[in-house]
Design an enzyme around this catalytic site. Sequence first.
Site, PDB file in Angstrom:
ATOM      1  CE  LYS A 271      -4.514   0.470   0.227  1.00 36.36           C
ATOM      2  NZ  LYS A 271      -5.420  -0.598  -0.217  1.00 36.36           N
TER       3      LYS A 271
HETATM    4  N1  GLU Z   1      -6.983  -0.177  -3.619  1.00 32.14           N
HETATM    5  C1  GLU Z   1      -7.670  -1.374  -3.968  1.00 32.14           C
HETATM    6  C2  GLU Z   1      -7.757  -2.316  -2.781  1.00 32.14           C
HETATM    7  O1  GLU Z   1      -7.641  -1.906  -1.662  1.00 32.14           O
HETATM    8  C3  GLU Z   1      -7.119  -2.025  -5.228  1.00 32.14           C
HETATM    9  C4  GLU Z   1      -5.701  -2.456  -5.153  1.00 32.14           C
HETATM   10  C5  GLU Z   1      -5.146  -2.919  -6.487  1.00 32.14           C
HETATM   11  O2  GLU Z   1      -5.897  -2.968  -7.450  1.00 32.14           O
HETATM   12  O3  GLU Z   1      -3.945  -3.212  -6.530  1.00 32.14           O
HETATM   13  O4  GLU Z   1      -8.011  -3.479  -2.915  1.00 32.14           O
END
Ligand code: GLU
Length: 427
Positions: free
Chosen positions: A117
């Site tokens: 993240k």
């Molecule tokens: N931000 C989204 C999640 O929390 C998508 C993450 C992604 O597609 O890599 O799952």
Amino acid sequence: MSLDVDAAGPSELSSPLYREAVVQFDRVADMINLDDNIRARLRLPQRSLVVTFPFRRDDYEAVDTVFGYRVQHLQTMGPTKGGIRYAPDVNLGEVAALAMLMTWKCSLVGLPFGGAKGGVRIDPTVLSRSEKQRLTRRYTMEIINFIGPDKDIPAPDMGTDEQVMAWLMDTYSTHIGHTEPAVVTGKPPSIGGSIARREATGRGLMSLLPTIASHLSMPVAGSRVVVQGFGKVGRYAALAASEMGCKVIAVSDITGAVHNDAGFDIDDLARFVAENRGVNGYRHADELDPAELLTLDCDVLLPAAVGGVITGENAPRIKARAILEGANGPTTAAADEVFRENGVLVVPDILANAGGVTVSYFEWVQDLQNYFWSEAEIVARLREILNRALSEVLDMAIQKGTDLRTAALMKGIRRVADAKLARGMYP
Ligand code: GLU
């Protein structure tokens, strides 16, 4: 067992969400008798990058110093994957917690990624387009050695969108000297983004409702749905819900909350929101105190905004029969305890909102192969992956007599632990 971190995590990572993530992980680790050494490794992120960088506003009167983060929780499963959020209060602990959740999410649905993240501590709502572009390009430069198609692949999260991903991809490509679409997912389709990525999280979420409804002996058509958040997740979930014949009776966003017992016309509401930058003032509705939205009388509640909104305090007053978590971490451990007691069925974030990262995976595969799939193929594969995961989680929950979050975590953590044991330790 001796660990050099307490339940709250080491002070570098201290944040309410990290604490929640570790408490949740420890509980499940105990239940599956996880090896102590693996437990100690999985409680902490493998790599965390904290950067500060200068950011010039359009008026150029001052240069701000901004914090940015990128955390990679686990290298074992393949490259790492996860979104980037722009928010005024984002911190290392929150990003580390969300990276850990991404690990369990990818593992649960069987994607070949560890969790990651990223975040930039800034309020994106007050930035001009050029400010957002400068911020994104500089943040990308700060993390450029940390990311890449076979290292770590960012995507959108709260406060970021397709355009931000396009700037990230352009900055990365410019610096390495050739176009590299696979460095990021959630891009516009014109530069290698996948069709149906934008709607994927909301659509995926709602594709689980028929099974959940039949589990609760409740009809889908006519069921009353309440949606918190009308952004990338909530909006498409609301749209999918109304296409399935549900009545979306209340919706909120940062501008307020609106209520209509007859059910909203979501296309019309979306048009209003696009013109007025929020649901507040929508004419075909009554105004509602946003604090009352979660406890409205309804069948299905979709928290699709921020983390930590369903707490031990409001959980006993929630009347929904099922909660489908569109947001990451919307329910605290104390609230989960309440739902385990009173039988409200919670479909946890790592399952309910996994549609986003699943279509991100499709996007990455398509970029690497330079071969693009049809919308029908994408939607069918998305449904298949999510519904398979749901039925495995339901089976596990019944077999172990647990709630769905516990069952989902058991499966997600087990697969990672098996991979760690199989790979062994270096040196
Ligand atoms: N931000 C989204 C999640 O929390 C998508 C993450 C992604 O597609 O890599 O799952």
